[in-house]
Enzyme design. Structure first.
Site, PDB file in Angstrom:
ATOM      1  N   GLU A 155       8.615   6.993 -17.242  1.00  0.00           N
ATOM      2  CA  GLU A 155       7.244   7.449 -17.503  1.00  0.00           C
ATOM      3  C   GLU A 155       6.777   6.980 -18.875  1.00  0.00           C
ATOM      4  O   GLU A 155       5.632   6.579 -19.060  1.00  0.00           O
ATOM      5  CB  GLU A 155       7.177   8.968 -17.411  1.00  0.00           C
ATOM      6  CG  GLU A 155       7.465   9.486 -16.018  1.00  0.00           C
ATOM      7  CD  GLU A 155       7.602  11.001 -16.008  1.00  0.00           C
ATOM      8  OE1 GLU A 155       6.585  11.678 -15.893  1.00  0.00           O
ATOM      9  OE2 GLU A 155       8.730  11.494 -16.121  1.00  0.00           O
ATOM     10  N   HIS A 172       0.831  -1.230   0.000  1.00  0.00           N
ATOM     11  CA  HIS A 172       0.000   0.000   0.000  1.00  0.00           C
ATOM     12  C   HIS A 172       0.858   1.270   0.000  1.00  0.00           C
ATOM     13  O   HIS A 172       0.432   2.300   0.531  1.00  0.00           O
ATOM     14  CB  HIS A 172      -0.941   0.040   1.215  1.00  0.00           C
ATOM     15  CG  HIS A 172      -1.667  -1.234   1.474  1.00  0.00           C
ATOM     16  ND1 HIS A 172      -2.893  -1.533   0.923  1.00  0.00           N
ATOM     17  CD2 HIS A 172      -1.314  -2.323   2.204  1.00  0.00           C
ATOM     18  CE1 HIS A 172      -3.279  -2.733   1.315  1.00  0.00           C
ATOM     19  NE2 HIS A 172      -2.330  -3.250   2.097  1.00  0.00           N
ATOM     20  N   LYS A 223      15.043  20.698 -12.862  1.00  0.00           N
ATOM     21  CA  LYS A 223      14.378  19.415 -13.051  1.00  0.00           C
ATOM     22  C   LYS A 223      15.231  18.368 -13.759  1.00  0.00           C
ATOM     23  O   LYS A 223      15.954  18.653 -14.689  1.00  0.00           O
ATOM     24  CB  LYS A 223      13.079  19.598 -13.876  1.00  0.00           C
ATOM     25  CG  LYS A 223      11.984  20.325 -13.143  1.00  0.00           C
ATOM     26  CD  LYS A 223      11.426  19.584 -11.928  1.00  0.00           C
ATOM     27  CE  LYS A 223      10.535  18.423 -12.286  1.00  0.00           C
ATOM     28  NZ  LYS A 223       9.243  18.834 -12.823  1.00  0.00           N
ATOM     29  N   SER A 246      13.643  19.944 -17.902  1.00  0.00           N
ATOM     30  CA  SER A 246      12.437  20.695 -18.196  1.00  0.00           C
ATOM     31  C   SER A 246      12.831  21.905 -19.031  1.00  0.00           C
ATOM     32  O   SER A 246      13.891  22.502 -18.813  1.00  0.00           O
ATOM     33  CB  SER A 246      11.788  21.152 -16.886  1.00  0.00           C
ATOM     34  OG  SER A 246      10.993  22.295 -17.125  1.00  0.00           O
TER      35      SER A 246
END
Ligand code: ARG
Length: 472
Positions: A307, A173, A300, A294
């Protein structure tokens, strides 16, 4: 424009016009809109190797059936070989009027070797031809993907070996649950991939029955030896029924299913790696080459590789769903709907091939940040071990669970971990003082040397088994 009749000129500029090979009974041409709907060469040209090798084996079959003489076979094989070599070399031999790869190869061959080329299609239909091509393709690509999966397993094995003595929190979880060895976590990926390889092999086996000899749907009228043709193409079996052979694509569905399952597995690990590379976790660092910056925020370093792999799982499931939807309720035997079987298969192969490569390389580039991992390991993960200890001291597990639960609650209220509670709170624990000292993350992990557990003996034996499987 819709409705305009192309009169078989194709749409090519400056390319010679060619009649369609099935033109016999037709007077007019296809509407240009209809041609655009019909022509599959843009994608099925990917099958040129399988198509030509299928034709070469078929030619051998025709020779054995007495349809071709030995010199004719020789000439036909040489012609087909040359077409294959030219296509492999990237020569553009296609015309806009070529409907599909089967028609294109036959046209090119006939233009090159003359009338003999027209004998190639004897006893064959594009229906058994296309099923043969796709089965060959699936068998080959399933084997390639199996190799690529092994490549990823090797990268995982290397990383597991490097981190075999390091602990991290194990999660359920997304909550810290119990301490585990990093190698144990990584090997969970390894073992799942082993089953993906089995699924690839199963899909290849389901594509193991050769359709040639089935004709359009009723079987070829020429008694060529199917066994001989199948052996040349590496098919272990012959399709037992010509309708089954030409109408069904369960083998492709099985393959796409295996691809989708693998895509879902990759996406789950990709998600762990995305999460673990956040500032909140700081558990891992991916090699720079597998991240991107980025365009706006200079600080970043985004885990784009992971992803993208996570995102591709949608496409892999989509490919499976796409073909499944086409197949559902199709009348028997061949229907043109079946032309839709190829693109999802090509796309899943190409998508997975790339995802497996990137995942393997990113795995090699990945570094676990042991400093922040050990800082974040919460002693609460040892609560189960304290309860287990009480069980060993003769307390029933439910009661033990309750006692430890109360201590954890007390600790939470005091803003400390249960290991830091005052002596008085530990008073109910037999030999509590000594046990508190022994209660470390390593103690917890080492109690789990049961086969398949996270203990170091279990992990060592998993690593040994993995090494044997990889033959390294
Ligand atoms: N391009 C077709 C396909 O991919 C080949 C078979 C065509 N057969 C036919 N009877 N029109 O399925």
């Amino acid at each position: 424009m819709a409705g305009k009749v192309a009169k078989n000129k194709g749409t090519g500029k400056g390319k010679p016009k060619a009649d369609k090979l099935w033109q016999g009974r037709f007077e007019g041409g296809m509407a240009s809109s209809m041609e655009r709907l019909s022509i599959s060469l843009a994608f099925d040209r990917k099958l040129f190797r399988e198509d030509i090798e299928g034709s070469m084996a078929h030619a051998h079959g025709l020779k054995a059936a007495g349809v071709l003489t030995a010199p004719e076979l020789k000439k036909m094989l040489a012609g087909l070989e040359k077409v294959k070599a030219d296509l492999e070399a990237g020569k553009d031999l296609f015309l806009p009027s070529d409907e599909d790869i089967h028609m294109a190869v036959e046209r090119i061959l006939t233009e090159r070797i003359g009338a003999l080329g027209k004998k190639l299609h004897t006893g064959r239909s594009r229906n058994d031809q296309v099923a043969t091509d796709l089965k060959l393709y699936v068998r080959r690509r399933a084997a390639d993907l199996e190799t690529a999966i092994t490549g990823l397993q090797q990268a995982i094995y290397r990383k597991a070996l490097a981190y075999r003595n390091e602990l991290m929190p194990g999660y359920t979880h997304v909550q810290q649950a119990q301490p585990i060895y990093i190698a144990h976590y990584l090997l969970s990926f390894f073992w799942a991939l082993e089953r993906d390889k089995t699924r690839m092999r199963n899909a290849a086996a389901s594509a193991g029955q050769m359709p040639l000899g089935s004709g359009a749907l009723a079987g070829s009228a020429f008694p060529y030896q199917r066994e001989l043709v199948a052996a040349r193409l590496g098919f272990p079996e012959l399709s037992p029924n010509s309708i089954d052979a030409t109408a069904h694509r369960d083998f492709a569905l099985e393959f796409l299913g295996a691809c989708a399952v693998l895509g879902a597995l990759l996406s789950g690990y990709a998600e762990d790696f995305v999460l673990w590379s956040t500032q909140e976790f700081m558990y891992i660092e991916l090699g720079e080459a597998y991240t991107s910056g980025s365009s706006m925020m200079p600080q970043k370093k985004n885990p784009d590789s992971m992803e993208l792999i996570r995102g591709k799982s949608g496409r892999l499931l989509g490919n499976f769903t796409r073909l499944f939807t086409v197949m559902k309720g199709l009348p028997h035997a061949y229907d043109r709907d079946l032309q839709e079987d190829k693109e999802p298969v090509f796309d899943s192969v190409e998508t997975l091939d790339l995802c497996l490569t990137v995942m393997s390389e990113a795995m090699d580039s990945l570094r676990f940040r042991m400093d922040s991992i050990s800082k974040k390991m919460h002693p609460g993960m040892l609560a189960t071990d304290l309860a287990d200890y009480l069980v060993e001291k003769g307390i029933a597990f439910r009661d033990a669970h309750h006692i430890v639960g109360r201590m954890v609650g007390q600790a939470e209220a005091a803003g400390v971990s249960f290991l830091e509670l005052p002596e008085s709170a530990w008073a109910t624990i037999p030999d509590g003082k000594a046990f508190r000292k022994r209660l470390t993350f390593a103690y917890s992990a080492e109690r789990r040397n049961i086969a398949g557990g996270t203990g170091s003996k279990s992990v060592t034996s998993q690593l040994a088994q993995a090494k044997r499987l990889l033959k390294i």
